[in-house]
Enzyme design. Structure first.
Site, PDB file in Angstrom:
ATOM      1  N   TYR A  52      -3.257   5.794   5.714  1.00  0.00           N
ATOM      2  CA  TYR A  52      -3.223   4.342   5.488  1.00  0.00           C
ATOM      3  C   TYR A  52      -3.155   3.561   6.796  1.00  0.00           C
ATOM      4  O   TYR A  52      -3.713   2.457   6.882  1.00  0.00           O
ATOM      5  CB  TYR A  52      -2.090   3.968   4.527  1.00  0.00           C
ATOM      6  CG  TYR A  52      -2.451   4.349   3.112  1.00  0.00           C
ATOM      7  CD1 TYR A  52      -3.331   3.569   2.378  1.00  0.00           C
ATOM      8  CD2 TYR A  52      -1.970   5.520   2.542  1.00  0.00           C
ATOM      9  CE1 TYR A  52      -3.716   3.939   1.098  1.00  0.00           C
ATOM     10  CE2 TYR A  52      -2.346   5.901   1.263  1.00  0.00           C
ATOM     11  CZ  TYR A  52      -3.222   5.103   0.545  1.00  0.00           C
ATOM     12  OH  TYR A  52      -3.615   5.482  -0.707  1.00  0.00           O
ATOM     13  N   ARG A  55      -6.698   3.205   7.853  1.00  0.00           N
ATOM     14  CA  ARG A  55      -7.426   2.224   7.028  1.00  0.00           C
ATOM     15  C   ARG A  55      -6.989   0.797   7.384  1.00  0.00           C
ATOM     16  O   ARG A  55      -7.799  -0.131   7.425  1.00  0.00           O
ATOM     17  CB  ARG A  55      -7.192   2.492   5.540  1.00  0.00           C
ATOM     18  CG  ARG A  55      -7.867   3.782   5.077  1.00  0.00           C
ATOM     19  CD  ARG A  55      -7.428   4.180   3.681  1.00  0.00           C
ATOM     20  NE  ARG A  55      -7.905   3.265   2.658  1.00  0.00           N
ATOM     21  CZ  ARG A  55      -9.094   3.351   2.059  1.00  0.00           C
ATOM     22  NH1 ARG A  55      -9.944   4.298   2.414  1.00  0.00           N
ATOM     23  NH2 ARG A  55      -9.452   2.504   1.116  1.00  0.00           N
ATOM     24  N   ILE A  89      -7.859  -3.041  -1.500  1.00  0.00           N
ATOM     25  CA  ILE A  89      -6.586  -3.192  -0.797  1.00  0.00           C
ATOM     26  C   ILE A  89      -6.778  -3.845   0.569  1.00  0.00           C
ATOM     27  O   ILE A  89      -5.823  -4.048   1.305  1.00  0.00           O
ATOM     28  CB  ILE A  89      -5.838  -1.837  -0.679  1.00  0.00           C
ATOM     29  CG1 ILE A  89      -6.691  -0.792   0.043  1.00  0.00           C
ATOM     30  CG2 ILE A  89      -5.472  -1.326  -2.068  1.00  0.00           C
ATOM     31  CD1 ILE A  89      -5.955   0.553   0.243  1.00  0.00           C
ATOM     32  N   HIS A 105      -4.299  -3.215  -7.074  1.00  0.00           N
ATOM     33  CA  HIS A 105      -3.988  -1.912  -6.466  1.00  0.00           C
ATOM     34  C   HIS A 105      -3.207  -2.060  -5.159  1.00  0.00           C
ATOM     35  O   HIS A 105      -3.160  -1.137  -4.362  1.00  0.00           O
ATOM     36  CB  HIS A 105      -5.278  -1.112  -6.233  1.00  0.00           C
ATOM     37  CG  HIS A 105      -5.924  -0.668  -7.516  1.00  0.00           C
ATOM     38  ND1 HIS A 105      -7.229  -0.241  -7.597  1.00  0.00           N
ATOM     39  CD2 HIS A 105      -5.444  -0.605  -8.782  1.00  0.00           C
ATOM     40  CE1 HIS A 105      -7.516   0.088  -8.850  1.00  0.00           C
ATOM     41  NE2 HIS A 105      -6.452  -0.137  -9.597  1.00  0.00           N
ATOM     42  N   THR A 172     -17.979  -2.938  -8.993  1.00  0.00           N
ATOM     43  CA  THR A 172     -17.067  -1.880  -9.446  1.00  0.00           C
ATOM     44  C   THR A 172     -17.878  -0.772 -10.132  1.00  0.00           C
ATOM     45  O   THR A 172     -18.948  -1.029 -10.677  1.00  0.00           O
ATOM     46  CB  THR A 172     -16.001  -2.390 -10.438  1.00  0.00           C
ATOM     47  OG1 THR A 172     -16.584  -2.456 -11.730  1.00  0.00           O
ATOM     48  CG2 THR A 172     -15.459  -3.741 -10.032  1.00  0.00           C
ATOM     49  N   SER A 173     -17.312   0.424 -10.120  1.00  0.00           N
ATOM     50  CA  SER A 173     -18.016   1.560 -10.709  1.00  0.00           C
ATOM     51  C   SER A 173     -17.948   1.525 -12.234  1.00  0.00           C
ATOM     52  O   SER A 173     -18.734   2.166 -12.911  1.00  0.00           O
ATOM     53  CB  SER A 173     -17.381   2.859 -10.227  1.00  0.00           C
ATOM     54  OG  SER A 173     -16.053   2.953 -10.729  1.00  0.00           O
TER      55      SER A 173
END
Ligand SMILES: [Zn+2]
Length: 232
Positions: A52, A55, A89, A105, A172-173
């Site tokens: 993280y 990221r 995020i 999320h 989005t998937s």
């Protein structure tokens, strides 16, 4: 006009934010699902923090794109009648001009204290286990929702879906629940449903209107149409 917009990885991918699915979902030889769980954090907090931290640092290298900016324009026009929900995020919506974003999320640039539940804005690394500013415990974790944890703000989202006139899903998937179920919920309560995605998502059949192409092109066009309708 009451509108709910849900955004996912596709909108950030166009700004260069890597998605979980890039590189076959691997990071330094770990499966991403192995560094994004509460169990992983208990077993190996350093690896999870390094994931993280990297990221979070990478956010400095990306910028919002026209899709983020168009949604900020929509928010300016609709005020409280727009609920902007994101699965992302990163902070590209905020930097694109949207002040009020529901991050279901969680957020990279926030720390959550596992000892006292305090949330703190966070820019740097967490690897060296800094103490919580509230309680002093070295119990900070990334303020993100891991696999197996409950997404944030669900009550507010469900309430907004039930009173929305328009539900628009961007990038989005359509594969991850509960977000994948929002379209059917909104439609059941009478919303018009729109999908803006690079390719047809797994849930594309549930949308009344599906448009396929880059978010940075489709979203500004859809926002312009919507604003024309609002102002008519
Ligand atoms: Zn604390």
């Amino acid at each position: 006009m009451r509108v709910v917009v849900l955004t996912g990885a596709g909108i950030s991918a166009e700004s260069g934010v890597p998605t979980f699915r890039d590189a076959d979902g691997l990071w330094e030889g770990h499966r991403v699902t192995d560094v994004a769980t509460p169990e992983a954090f208990v077993a190996d907090p350093e690896t999870v923090h390094r994931f993280y931290d990297a990221r979070r640092a990478a956010l400095d290298t990306v910028e919002p794109n026209p899709a983020h900016r168009a949604l900020a324009e929509l928010g300016e026009a609709l005020g409280d009648d727009l609920l902007l929900v994101t699965q992302n995020i990163d902070d590209l919506h905020e930097r694109g001009g949207s002040p009020d974003v529901l991050h279901m999320h969680g957020r990279l640039r926030s720390a959550l204290c596992a000892a006292c539940d305090a949330r703190t804005p966070w820019e740097g690394p967490m690897l060296d286990a800094p103490p919580c500013a509230g309680c002093g415990e070295a119990a900070l974790r990334p303020d993100v929702v891991w696999f197996g944890e409950v997404p944030l703000g669900m009550d507010r989202i469900v309430e907004a879906l039930e009173s929305a006139e328009v539900f628009c899903c961007i990038g989005t998937s359509g594969a991850v629940y509960p977000a994948a179920g929002f379209v059917q919920h909104a439609a059941a309560y009478g919303a018009r449903t729109v999908e803006l995605n690079l390719v047809p998502s797994e849930g594309t059949a549930y949308f009344a209107d599906s448009r396929h192409g880059p978010a940075s092109a489709l979203v500004p066009a859809w926002v312009a149409e919507t604003l024309a309708e609002v102002r008519a």
